[in-house]
Design a protein around this motif. Structure first.
Motif, mmCIF file in Angstrom:
data_model
loop_
_atom_site.group_PDB
_atom_site.id
_atom_site.type_symbol
_atom_site.label_atom_id
_atom_site.label_comp_id
_atom_site.label_asym_id
_atom_site.label_seq_id
_atom_site.Cartn_x
_atom_site.Cartn_y
_atom_site.Cartn_z
ATOM 1 N N THR A 15 -63.727 -25.936 27.463
ATOM 2 C CA THR A 15 -64.375 -25.229 25.353
ATOM 3 C C THR A 15 -65.110 -23.893 25.994
ATOM 4 N N LYS A 17 -67.641 -20.599 24.723
ATOM 5 C CA LYS A 17 -68.217 -20.307 24.506
ATOM 6 C C LYS A 17 -69.024 -19.436 24.573
ATOM 7 N N SER A 123 -60.519 -19.196 18.841
ATOM 8 C CA SER A 123 -60.515 -19.651 17.605
ATOM 9 C C SER A 123 -58.930 -20.042 18.753
ATOM 10 N N LYS A 126 -59.312 -21.593 21.494
ATOM 11 C CA LYS A 126 -59.437 -23.712 21.346
ATOM 12 C C LYS A 126 -58.484 -24.128 20.763
ATOM 13 N N GLU A 127 -56.948 -23.218 20.198
ATOM 14 C CA GLU A 127 -56.042 -24.107 20.459
ATOM 15 C C GLU A 127 -55.534 -23.802 21.212
ATOM 16 N N GLU A 130 -55.964 -26.874 22.871
ATOM 17 C CA GLU A 130 -55.927 -28.288 22.013
ATOM 18 C C GLU A 130 -54.193 -28.410 21.884
#
Length: 132
Positions: A15, A17, A123, A126-127, A130
């Motif tokens: 995560t 930030k 980005s 985060k990818e 995921e």
């Protein structure tokens, strides 16, 4: 609490930030007159003392710098003994031509990227999370 060590869990839950502001790395000879509340990090090297601080504080103090960064915190509590986290995210950032300067603190890993790459880096991170 010593933090998580499982690489898959770390990547999945990292995560990222984006912290507000602009940050710089400066080198100084003497840190005794620094206002510590303005210092993010300090590291003593043979050549001098490296500090990470806000660009505003560096400008106020007349410190020189050559790199203006954005600061990303991976909010998962990673163990200092965890293996592979830095390699995994730095490899992924490298694939997107994003330089990263990493500081591992007790609770979290902190990544300093060129301010122009901040949104792209978030980005990419985060990818990566995921994909886990």
């Amino acid at each position: 609490m010593s933090g998580k060590t499982n690489l898959s869990e770390l990547l999945k839950g990292m995560t990222p930030k984006l912290n507000k502001g602009e940050y710089v790395f400066c080198t100084i000879k003497d840190s005794s007159s620094l206002n510590r509340k303005n210092i993010i990090c300090e590291f003593k090297e043979a050549e001098g003392i490296t500090i990470v601080t806000t660009k505003n504080y560096a400008d106020e103090q007349g410190f020189t710098y050559s790199f203006i960064a954005s600061w990303i915190t991976l909010t998962i509590h990673s163990s200092l003994e965890a293996v592979g986290l830095t390699a995994a995210f730095s490899t992924e950032l490298t694939k997107h031509n994003i330089s990263c300067n990493v500081i591992a603190a007790y609770y979290h890993d902190h990544i300093f990227v060129d301010k122009n790459d901040a949104k792209k880096a978030i980005s990419v991170l985060k990818e990566l999370a995921e994909k886990q």
